[in-house]
Structures are given as C-alpha cells and as structure tokens.
Design a protein around this motif. Sequence first.
Motif, short mmCIF file in Angstrom:
data_model
loop_
_atom_site.label_atom_id
_atom_site.label_comp_id
_atom_site.label_asym_id
_atom_site.label_seq_id
_atom_site.Cartn_x
_atom_site.Cartn_y
_atom_site.Cartn_z
N GLY A 249 23.67 -34.29 -17.01
CA GLY A 249 22.23 -32.54 -17.12
C GLY A 249 20.50 -33.27 -17.07
O GLY A 249 19.56 -32.72 -16.70
N SER A 252 20.61 -33.15 -13.29
CA SER A 252 21.04 -31.75 -12.60
C SER A 252 22.08 -30.69 -13.71
O SER A 252 22.98 -31.66 -13.87
N THR A 253 21.52 -29.99 -13.72
CA THR A 253 22.88 -28.93 -14.62
C THR A 253 23.63 -28.47 -13.59
O THR A 253 24.65 -28.47 -14.13
N ASP A 254 23.34 -28.13 -12.65
CA ASP A 254 24.06 -27.71 -11.66
C ASP A 254 25.92 -28.34 -11.09
O ASP A 254 26.78 -28.02 -11.33
N GLU A 256 27.00 -30.72 -13.52
CA GLU A 256 27.36 -30.51 -14.94
C GLU A 256 28.35 -29.60 -14.64
O GLU A 256 29.64 -29.32 -15.50
N VAL A 297 26.62 -31.26 -22.22
CA VAL A 297 25.98 -30.89 -21.68
C VAL A 297 24.94 -30.08 -21.84
O VAL A 297 24.86 -30.10 -23.34
N THR A 298 23.68 -29.84 -21.09
CA THR A 298 22.96 -29.11 -21.99
C THR A 298 22.64 -27.78 -22.31
O THR A 298 23.68 -27.24 -22.04
N SER A 300 21.00 -25.00 -21.08
CA SER A 300 21.51 -24.34 -20.10
C SER A 300 23.27 -24.28 -18.95
O SER A 300 23.07 -22.99 -19.18
N SER A 301 23.13 -25.22 -19.66
CA SER A 301 25.08 -25.62 -18.91
C SER A 301 25.69 -24.96 -19.92
O SER A 301 26.75 -24.09 -19.48
N ARG A 302 25.68 -25.21 -20.89
CA ARG A 302 26.31 -24.44 -21.88
C ARG A 302 26.47 -22.90 -21.64
O ARG A 302 27.61 -22.17 -22.00
N THR A 304 25.48 -21.58 -19.06
CA THR A 304 26.15 -20.89 -17.93
C THR A 304 27.50 -21.23 -17.37
O THR A 304 28.20 -20.26 -17.73
#
Length: 545
Positions: A249, A252-254, A256, A297-298, A300-302, A304
């Motif tokens: 993270g 890039s959160t992508d 993750e 994960v970050t 925002s990733s959670r 997403t």
Amino acid sequence: MAAAAWWETLVVAAAADGTGGSSTTVVSICMFTTVLCLCLVAGHLLEENKWVNESITALVIGCIIGVIVFLLTKGKHSHILRFDEQLFFIYVLPPIIFNAGFQVKKKQFFHNFMTIMSFGVFGVFISGAIVSAGCYWLFPKVGFGELGAVDYLALGAIFSSTDTVCTLQVINQDETPRLYSLVFGEGVVNDATAVVLFNAIKDLDISRLKGGVVLKVIFDFLYLFATSTVLGISIGLVTAYVLKALYFGRHSTDREVALMALMAYLSYMLAELLELSGILTVFFCGIVMSHYAWHNVTESSRITTKHIFATLSFIAETFIFLYVGMDALDIDKWRTSKESFKTSIGIFGILILLILLGRVAFVFPISILSNIMSGSSERTPITFKHQNVNEMTPSKIFTHAKVVIWWAGLMRGAVSIALAYNQFTFSGVTSDPVHATIITSTIIVVFFTTLVFGFLTRPLISGMLPHQSRALSRGHSTGSNSPKDDFTLPFLSGDEGASGSGIVLEQAKRSLSMMLERPVHTVHIYWRKFDDRFMRPIFGGPRSH
C-alpha cells in the motif's frame, strides 16, 4: 420494420453455433451482456416484490429470450450461448464461492461449525443415498431404467446439491444471525461436498470393485476435503504474509487488490490442477484472507476489495440463472430425448419426491441431535435468534426453525445442471436419448424448484419469522451466540496469586467439567488465544479483546 429486421439479424447471428468466426462470438457476447443489464434493471424494479427475487427474475428473462431466439430462428436455435460446465466451474463459480468465504461472519460460522458440517456433509451423503437408491428402484417402474451403477450414484450427488440463494435473499442476517449462518453455511459446504462426492464417484471403476465401494468413496471424499481445505488455508496465509511483510500500500493500492484477487483465483485453479476441490479451497482461502490479509491493506483497499468481490459474485450469480434459463430451451436436447410425456412426468415426480424425502431424512434428525449434543449450559436450540421464548412453546420454535432449514435446501440450481452436463454430455452435447432425458429432467427440476419453491419462499419465511423479531433485535447483539468473554478458560486461572494444591485441583475439576459441557466455546476461546499470540503477529489482523 427496419429495427425489427436488424434485431432479427442480430439474434440469428448470436444463435449460431459459434463456428462462424470471431464476429459471431462478439455478437453473442454483446447480446448476452445486454440481457444481463436488463436482468439487473428488472431485479432492481422488483426488489420489493413479495413473490419474486433476482434469481427468479433472471431465470424467467432467460426463458423469454430463449423463446424469442427460437421464434426468430424458426426453430433452428433457442440459445445465444451454449451451457458449458467448464465455463461454469472455471470462470463463473470461483468468484461466488470466494466472496461467500470472504464476507462470511466468521464468529457465527465457526460457532455453529459442527452443525453446519453435519448438515453440509452428512446431509449430502444421506440425501445422495436416498436419491440414488430411489432412482434405481423407481425409474424402472415408469419405464426408464437404462442407467449404469455409476450413473445412479452420480444422480445422488447431482440432486443433493442445493441452491440457497432464494432463501438467503429473504432471511435477515442481523435479526436471525444463527439461522442465517446455518442456511448459508450449509449451502456452501453442501455444494463443495456434492462436487467432491461427484468427482469421487466418477473415479470409481465398478467392474474392478467387488466390495468396499462405499469405503473407497468415503476415503476419497475425506482426502479431497482435507487436502483442499489445507491448500486454501495455506494460500490465504501466504497472501496475508506477503501483504504484511512487503506493505504494497505504500506504493499502490491497486497492487494490493490485484494480489488478493489473483491469489484467490490461483487457489482455485491450483486445486483443480491437483485434482482437488476448487470450491473448498477458494472458500477457505476467502475466510483466511478476510481474517488476516484484509487487515494488512490500506483503508481504501479494504473498501475496494469488499465491494469488488461482492459485485463480481452478484454478476456471476445473475449470469448463471440467466445462462440456465436461456439454455433450458435448447431444442436439440429435447429432440434427442425419446421418452414419452408420461415417462418424463414420472421421472420428474420421482426426483421431486426423493429431493423432499432426502431433506427430511437428515434435517430433522440432525437438528434434534445437535440440540441434544449441546450441553445444558450452552444449549442453543436450532431456532430463531430473537424469538420471544416466553410467548411461544419450545415445540413450535423447533418446528419453525427446522421447516425453514428444510425448505432452504429444496431449490436446485446451476451446480446440479453443471454436474449433470459433466456426467451425461460431452461439451454440452449428447446423442444418447437416455442421457438427454436425464439432462432435460434436471432442467425441469431446477426450473420447478427455483420458480415454485422460490415464489413461495418469501411468504413462507415472512410467516415463519416472529413479528416481534425486529423490535427484539434492537436489544440484542448479533454476536450473542458467540462465546462469552467472561467464560473461564479451562485449566487457566483467572487469579494469578492462587496457590495450594487443593485450590488448583478444585479449579482443574471445575475447568474440565466446563470444557466437557461447552466444547465449542472452549475450542473457540483457546483458538482466540493462540491466534492473538502466534498467528496475528506473523500474518496480521487486529488483536481480539
């Protein structure tokens, strides 16, 4: 007129067998995607309808599109895409099962783990035995009896696979968490068990086995079940460790989100490569990822991952029912079947009767046994979570709960059709009239149970659920069935300064008695201690308090 002609041209092109080149494939996919969007819109508009849910909506729309294609092609075709069990198992089923594991309320699931496993595993064996024996005995009585021993055993696995989507869309997880957990858990474990059992049956060579066939099937099943579970847990732990150690993270959160999605799919495909159960593997991989990896994960990733996995699962479920509805009117299968109308109705009636009896044979006995096996101090009868027991007799509560669990497993879905295609067709096509009859009978059973039982599900459960449940739920925690935090751990003293052999011996006796009375609570709390001390420092996740 021009628009109608253009539409007819598109439908005819889409209904072609797909050998005409890439343009035909593009037209087919374009039309199917359009119909899929129509299903989503129709499902939204019918959200509040008392009788219809999204699965029924997709199935009906699929049938309507099939009829339109059939009429526009003048009876030459009745489908846009042909049902392919490989497409179903490799691309469509994994996101559904993974999301089920990823979104499951683990506390409720594992607190009711033994009951869920009893319904999902023993239930499949009991129901499968009844269906297989019943078909072997009753099919010849209606003039249909040209199947082999493996085919009869396969029918038991095919029609033991349930589809609880209709019921789960009605049951409120917050108001009746235990009931929801039992129905949801049984549905997932049931599908996995049915597929594993089906694969074990397919590997049987009846001509070489004189005795011990049942033992071999059970051994193969246990092997597949255990190894698939271990593989799913292992891949989930590896994913969690990589995310925690490398901290994707920060760049890039992508990455993750991509890593979690790809590792989940890798677990399924690796299980299939090793000839294990991909369903079980990806389900437990989802549970482990939600328990460990999701917390590494970050934020925002959670958010997403939670929504993207749910969205993929939702689209896949709608796709399946639409797919089944459109393929059901494939005229080639119905033409191949040579059985009379009377024989076809007889086969259909036998299968429905055996499905009903198969559910009765294990739901009610296992429910009673589960309540008996629970110690008096932790007894939580299979009932509704927030029912006012002071206003209803225990027998009425038990009856209501068992009927809902029994009803939830009466529907048959795409897994049954996919297994039937796997056993009785080659790449979705068969020239054997007997096998074609089984395929068409399976389609009729799926349609009847989904439409008729599905239509009745919402009114039935609305009548079964107590009217005061919503009000009572406000005063109860959804986790009240979970082990209490003030439960004294067996063999662990809450008083650090306690001394003396008499006190220690008395405490050991009391703790041993409590452990024997409340084994599920004991195992759960010991696991939480082990998880906090050893697992979460390595693989991540918040510490429980």
